[in-house]
Design a protein around this motif. Structure first.
Motif: not given
Length: 170
Positions: A106, A108, A125-128, A137, A159, A161-164
């Motif tokens: 969850t 980062d 992977v950061q969980k979205p 993702i 790394f 994430s949903e953001k990147n």
């Protein structure tokens, strides 16, 4: 189709061939279901085995009656044995260390990302926060990221994430 000798082959289940064998180490039942549903939505042909913690993951991988998975997804925070400890054991085992390992968290935290990279994880992977984010993702991991990151692990591709992803980082 040629494959490089010292790198991971692209997963087979992506070209309509055999489904990918995936082990998901995740103690949260809701997250397990979300992951499996998102894989289906992302059109990743797969057979998913779920385990509840890092010890169960290591035991499952060492069970020679089962074929090795194509890829493992490991939640960092689990009871009994956490994801980082399980990763370390897997990467120290000469028979298991070649299995691509994707860390899930969850958070980062830079220290977690750095530590898992150094311990041999192939992806972090950061969980979205949303189902659609998880689908996006997983599509990125299996259809776009795999060749670039897993064939040639480099820090900037490690790394996800949903953001990147939504910033057009492809």
């Amino acid at each position: 189709m040629m494959s490089s000798e010292n790198s991971h082959p692209a997963p087979e289940g992506l070209n309509g061939e055999e489904p990918l064998k995936i082990i998901l180490a995740e103690d949260d039942k809701d997250d397990q279901e979300l992951f499996i549903d998102a894989l289906q939505e992302a059109d990743v042909s797969s057979e998913v085995v779920t385990v509840e913690n890092g010890q169960e993951l290591v035991d499952t991988l060492k069970d020679k009656s089962q074929p090795d998975p194509d890829i493992i997804f490991i939640d960092i925070n689990m009871p009994a044995k956490g994801g980082k400890q399980a990763l370390e054991e897997i990467k120290a085992d000469k028979e298991l260390k070649g299995i691509p390992a994707v860390m899930l968290s969850t958070w980062d935290h830079p220290s977690d990302i750095e530590e898992t990279f150094e311990k041999g994880a192939d992806l972090y992977v950061q969980k979205p926060n949303s189902f659609s984010g998880f689908v996006m993702i997983l599509k990125k991991v299996f259809f776009l990221h795999w060749a670039k990151a897993l064939l040639n692990p480099v820090k900037k591709l490690f790394f996800v994430s949903e953001k990147n992803i939504s910033q057009g980082d492809s």
